[in-house]
Design a protein around this motif. Structure first.
Motif, PDB file in Angstrom:
ATOM      1  N   LEU A 257       0.821  -1.218   0.000  1.00  0.00           N
ATOM      2  CA  LEU A 257       0.000   0.000   0.000  1.00  0.00           C
ATOM      3  C   LEU A 257       0.854   1.266   0.000  1.00  0.00           C
ATOM      4  N   GLY A 258       2.180   1.092   0.074  1.00  0.00           N
ATOM      5  CA  GLY A 258       3.095   2.226  -0.009  1.00  0.00           C
ATOM      6  C   GLY A 258       3.470   2.829   1.337  1.00  0.00           C
ATOM      7  N   PHE A 259       3.307   2.077   2.421  1.00  0.00           N
ATOM      8  CA  PHE A 259       3.617   2.594   3.748  1.00  0.00           C
ATOM      9  C   PHE A 259       4.735   1.783   4.377  1.00  0.00           C
ATOM     10  N   ASP A 260       5.331   2.347   5.413  1.00  0.00           N
ATOM     11  CA  ASP A 260       6.398   1.692   6.153  1.00  0.00           C
ATOM     12  C   ASP A 260       5.807   0.990   7.373  1.00  0.00           C
ATOM     13  N   PRO A 261       5.826  -0.335   7.417  1.00  0.00           N
ATOM     14  CA  PRO A 261       5.248  -1.031   8.566  1.00  0.00           C
ATOM     15  C   PRO A 261       6.015  -0.786   9.866  1.00  0.00           C
ATOM     16  N   PHE A 262       7.249  -0.273   9.778  1.00  0.00           N
ATOM     17  CA  PHE A 262       8.066   0.006  10.958  1.00  0.00           C
ATOM     18  C   PHE A 262       7.877   1.429  11.482  1.00  0.00           C
ATOM     19  N   SER A 263       6.926   2.161  10.936  1.00  0.00           N
ATOM     20  CA  SER A 263       6.721   3.570  11.302  1.00  0.00           C
ATOM     21  C   SER A 263       6.165   3.759  12.709  1.00  0.00           C
ATOM     22  N   GLY A 264       5.535   2.737  13.249  1.00  0.00           N
ATOM     23  CA  GLY A 264       4.899   2.875  14.553  1.00  0.00           C
ATOM     24  C   GLY A 264       3.448   3.284  14.463  1.00  0.00           C
ATOM     25  N   HIS A 265       2.985   3.593  13.255  1.00  0.00           N
ATOM     26  CA  HIS A 265       1.593   3.968  13.066  1.00  0.00           C
ATOM     27  C   HIS A 265       0.708   2.723  13.071  1.00  0.00           C
ATOM     28  N   LEU A 266      -0.584   2.931  13.265  1.00  0.00           N
ATOM     29  CA  LEU A 266      -1.540   1.830  13.319  1.00  0.00           C
ATOM     30  C   LEU A 266      -2.105   1.563  11.928  1.00  0.00           C
ATOM     31  N   PHE A 267      -2.110   0.304  11.530  1.00  0.00           N
ATOM     32  CA  PHE A 267      -2.681  -0.115  10.253  1.00  0.00           C
ATOM     33  C   PHE A 267      -3.835  -1.060  10.567  1.00  0.00           C
ATOM     34  N   VAL A 268      -5.024  -0.683  10.123  1.00  0.00           N
ATOM     35  CA  VAL A 268      -6.247  -1.376  10.515  1.00  0.00           C
ATOM     36  C   VAL A 268      -6.806  -2.127   9.315  1.00  0.00           C
ATOM     37  N   PHE A 269      -7.181  -3.384   9.542  1.00  0.00           N
ATOM     38  CA  PHE A 269      -7.708  -4.257   8.501  1.00  0.00           C
ATOM     39  C   PHE A 269      -9.025  -4.863   8.974  1.00  0.00           C
ATOM     40  N   CYS A 270      -9.908  -5.154   8.020  1.00  0.00           N
ATOM     41  CA  CYS A 270     -11.199  -5.747   8.358  1.00  0.00           C
ATOM     42  C   CYS A 270     -11.501  -6.871   7.364  1.00  0.00           C
ATOM     43  N   ASN A 271     -12.231  -7.889   7.827  1.00  0.00           N
ATOM     44  CA  ASN A 271     -12.569  -9.003   6.942  1.00  0.00           C
ATOM     45  C   ASN A 271     -13.823  -8.700   6.117  1.00  0.00           C
ATOM     46  N   ARG A 272     -14.156  -9.590   5.226  1.00  0.00           N
ATOM     47  CA  ARG A 272     -15.273  -9.405   4.300  1.00  0.00           C
ATOM     48  C   ARG A 272     -16.601  -9.238   5.030  1.00  0.00           C
ATOM     49  N   ARG A 273     -16.819 -10.020   6.074  1.00  0.00           N
ATOM     50  CA  ARG A 273     -18.098  -9.974   6.795  1.00  0.00           C
ATOM     51  C   ARG A 273     -18.169  -8.828   7.804  1.00  0.00           C
ATOM     52  N   ARG A 274     -17.058  -8.107   7.977  1.00  0.00           N
ATOM     53  CA  ARG A 274     -16.945  -6.955   8.876  1.00  0.00           C
ATOM     54  C   ARG A 274     -17.169  -7.315  10.342  1.00  0.00           C
ATOM     55  N   LYS A 275     -16.818  -8.537  10.719  1.00  0.00           N
ATOM     56  CA  LYS A 275     -16.936  -8.975  12.106  1.00  0.00           C
ATOM     57  C   LYS A 275     -15.579  -9.058  12.809  1.00  0.00           C
ATOM     58  N   LEU A 276     -14.504  -9.004  12.035  1.00  0.00           N
ATOM     59  CA  LEU A 276     -13.165  -9.157  12.583  1.00  0.00           C
ATOM     60  C   LEU A 276     -12.292  -7.997  12.125  1.00  0.00           C
ATOM     61  N   LEU A 277     -11.585  -7.422  13.069  1.00  0.00           N
ATOM     62  CA  LEU A 277     -10.723  -6.289  12.785  1.00  0.00           C
ATOM     63  C   LEU A 277      -9.347  -6.576  13.393  1.00  0.00           C
ATOM     64  N   LYS A 278      -8.283  -6.295  12.640  1.00  0.00           N
ATOM     65  CA  LYS A 278      -6.914  -6.453  13.135  1.00  0.00           C
ATOM     66  C   LYS A 278      -6.179  -5.127  12.990  1.00  0.00           C
ATOM     67  N   ILE A 279      -5.348  -4.850  13.984  1.00  0.00           N
ATOM     68  CA  ILE A 279      -4.537  -3.631  13.975  1.00  0.00           C
ATOM     69  C   ILE A 279      -3.083  -4.045  14.145  1.00  0.00           C
ATOM     70  N   LEU A 280      -2.247  -3.633  13.196  1.00  0.00           N
ATOM     71  CA  LEU A 280      -0.826  -3.956  13.197  1.00  0.00           C
ATOM     72  C   LEU A 280      -0.028  -2.688  13.468  1.00  0.00           C
ATOM     73  N   TYR A 281       0.976  -2.784  14.344  1.00  0.00           N
ATOM     74  CA  TYR A 281       1.893  -1.658  14.540  1.00  0.00           C
ATOM     75  C   TYR A 281       3.228  -2.155  15.076  1.00  0.00           C
ATOM     76  N   TRP A 282       4.250  -1.349  14.832  1.00  0.00           N
ATOM     77  CA  TRP A 282       5.603  -1.636  15.304  1.00  0.00           C
ATOM     78  C   TRP A 282       5.788  -0.904  16.619  1.00  0.00           C
ATOM     79  N   ASP A 283       6.306  -1.615  17.636  1.00  0.00           N
ATOM     80  CA  ASP A 283       6.512  -1.023  18.952  1.00  0.00           C
ATOM     81  C   ASP A 283       7.965  -1.196  19.379  1.00  0.00           C
ATOM     82  N   CYS A 284       8.826  -0.306  18.943  1.00  0.00           N
ATOM     83  CA  CYS A 284      10.256  -0.230  19.314  1.00  0.00           C
ATOM     84  C   CYS A 284      11.089  -1.443  18.909  1.00  0.00           C
TER      85      CYS A 284
END
Length: 116
Positions: free
Chosen positions: A33-60
């Motif tokens: 998507l053109g972002f740095d996963p090591f930035s420390g920012h939150l990246f939020v994802f959702c599944n097709r049925r919109r019942k599950l959400l995941k948040i990925l971030y780098w913490d030091c």
């Protein structure tokens, strides 16, 4: 518990994401998507049925993966043509609480020049 900071950015990866993906797979999605996963920012994802959400971030010194699964309702996931949308921390909390990230109205913001 999610981290909060004034400099923290929150990115929603719109559309649907395969929730079989874990840290490595979601990190690759962030890079595509053109972002740095090591930035420390939150990246939020959702599944097709919109019942599950995941948040990925780098913490030091490692990745953190946070997940929320709804048992009865669905997340009010944004539908737009964009692949990614940046939202504030307040909007993320709204999303997690079952609200839309765009509210139709709120209290008018006031601007004053002096206290007295």
């Amino acid at each position: 518990m999610l981290i909060t900071s004034p400099d923290l950015k929150v990115y929603l990866a719109l559309g649907q994401t395969d929730m079989h993906k874990a840290i490595n797979g979601l990190s690759v999605v962030v890079e595509r998507l053109g972002f740095d996963p090591f930035s420390g920012h939150l990246f939020v994802f959702c599944n097709r049925r919109r019942k599950l959400l995941k948040i990925l971030y780098w913490d030091c010194n490692g990745f953190c993966l946070w997940q929320k699964r709804l048992e009865k309702q669905v997340f009010k996931w944004t539908k737009t043509e964009a692949e990614v949308v940046q939202v504030g921390q307040r909007e993320l909390w709204w999303l997690l609480d079952g609200l839309k990230i765009v509210q139709k109205s709120s209290h008018r913001q006031l601007h004053y020049e002096t206290v007295l």
